[in-house]
Write a protein that holds these residues in place. Structure first.
Motif, PDB file in Angstrom:
ATOM      1  N   UNK A   1       3.349  -5.444   1.579  1.00 27.92           N
ATOM      2  CA  UNK A   1       3.432  -6.865   1.241  1.00 27.92           C
ATOM      3  C   UNK A   1       3.498  -7.752   2.468  1.00 27.92           C
ATOM      4  N   UNK A   2       4.286  -7.338   3.460  1.00 28.97           N
ATOM      5  CA  UNK A   2       4.399  -8.097   4.705  1.00 28.97           C
ATOM      6  C   UNK A   2       3.070  -8.091   5.446  1.00 28.97           C
ATOM      7  N   UNK A   3       2.421  -6.946   5.446  1.00 27.04           N
ATOM      8  CA  UNK A   3       1.111  -6.818   6.095  1.00 27.04           C
ATOM      9  C   UNK A   3       0.104  -7.763   5.444  1.00 27.04           C
TER      10      UNK A   3
ATOM     11  N   UNK B   1      -1.266   2.208  14.182  1.00 28.31           N
ATOM     12  CA  UNK B   1      -0.450   3.363  13.780  1.00 28.31           C
ATOM     13  C   UNK B   1      -0.797   3.892  12.390  1.00 28.31           C
ATOM     14  N   UNK B   2      -1.212   3.021  11.487  1.00 31.45           N
ATOM     15  CA  UNK B   2      -1.457   3.416  10.093  1.00 31.45           C
ATOM     16  C   UNK B   2      -2.808   2.884   9.586  1.00 31.45           C
ATOM     17  N   UNK B   3      -3.909   3.243  10.251  1.00 29.49           N
ATOM     18  CA  UNK B   3      -5.203   2.671   9.851  1.00 29.49           C
ATOM     19  C   UNK B   3      -5.624   3.027   8.425  1.00 29.49           C
TER      20      UNK B   3
ATOM     21  N   UNK C   1      -7.886 -10.350  18.848  1.00 25.59           N
ATOM     22  CA  UNK C   1      -7.421 -11.569  18.190  1.00 25.59           C
ATOM     23  C   UNK C   1      -6.228 -11.286  17.302  1.00 25.59           C
ATOM     24  N   UNK C   2      -6.290 -10.172  16.571  1.00 30.54           N
ATOM     25  CA  UNK C   2      -5.185  -9.796  15.696  1.00 30.54           C
ATOM     26  C   UNK C   2      -3.916  -9.575  16.508  1.00 30.54           C
ATOM     27  N   UNK C   3      -4.051  -8.942  17.654  1.00 28.70           N
ATOM     28  CA  UNK C   3      -2.898  -8.688  18.528  1.00 28.70           C
ATOM     29  C   UNK C   3      -2.316  -9.993  19.068  1.00 28.70           C
ATOM     30  N   UNK C   4      -3.198 -10.939  19.448  1.00 32.59           N
ATOM     31  CA  UNK C   4      -2.722 -12.239  19.930  1.00 32.59           C
ATOM     32  C   UNK C   4      -1.960 -12.983  18.844  1.00 32.59           C
ATOM     33  N   UNK C   5      -2.437 -12.861  17.622  1.00 33.35           N
ATOM     34  CA  UNK C   5      -1.826 -13.578  16.501  1.00 33.35           C
ATOM     35  C   UNK C   5      -0.504 -12.954  16.079  1.00 33.35           C
TER      36      UNK C   5
ATOM     37  N   UNK D   1       2.901  -7.170  15.863  1.00 28.75           N
ATOM     38  CA  UNK D   1       3.404  -6.175  14.918  1.00 28.75           C
ATOM     39  C   UNK D   1       2.328  -5.775  13.906  1.00 28.75           C
ATOM     40  N   UNK D   2       1.552  -6.721  13.431  1.00 31.28           N
ATOM     41  CA  UNK D   2       0.455  -6.413  12.518  1.00 31.28           C
ATOM     42  C   UNK D   2      -0.586  -5.540  13.225  1.00 31.28           C
ATOM     43  N   UNK D   3      -0.875  -5.850  14.473  1.00 37.42           N
ATOM     44  CA  UNK D   3      -1.791  -5.033  15.274  1.00 37.42           C
ATOM     45  C   UNK D   3      -1.256  -3.606  15.403  1.00 37.42           C
TER      46      UNK D   3
END
Length: 110
Positions: free
Chosen positions: A2-4, A71-73, A57-61, A64-66
């Protein structure tokens, strides 16, 4: 999960590339508008159901989501694919259109 979902939804709806230069981008991207929303609009116009997301971009944003993606693709990518499709359908205001979408995650180095 849900957080993701919520973090990725915010990324799609709000991420503006701070390094975007309108003079260098031949794809007509407006550096003042959310990048993913522009790409979703482009998908609607050209009909190619692929959304390329820069992991950088995901990492910049959201680091933790990156990290969750790295870790869990197997768990995260299907969730991001589902959510990108949902955002696409919402952005074009078509709720009954059914087509398969694939989310390609790419790391772009600058």
């Amino acid at each position: 999960v849900g957080t993701c979902k919520e973090k990725f939804r915010r990324f799609v709806m709000k991420f503006i590339d701070p390094n975007a230069n309108p003079n260098e981008d031949e794809n007509g991207v407006n550096p003042d508008e959310p990048l993913c929303l522009q790409r979703l609009e482009e998908i609607n116009m050209i009909g190619e159901p692929f959304l390329n997301i820069s992991a950088t971009h995901l990492k910049k944003f959201d680091a933790n989501l990156y990290r969750q993606l790295i870790c869990y693709p197997k768990e995260v990518i299907p969730t991001l694919t589902w959510l990108s499709t949902k955002c696409f359908l919402k952005s074009i205001s078509i709720q009954c259109w059914s087509i398969r979408y694939r989310l390609d995650l790419m790391m772009w180095r600058r």
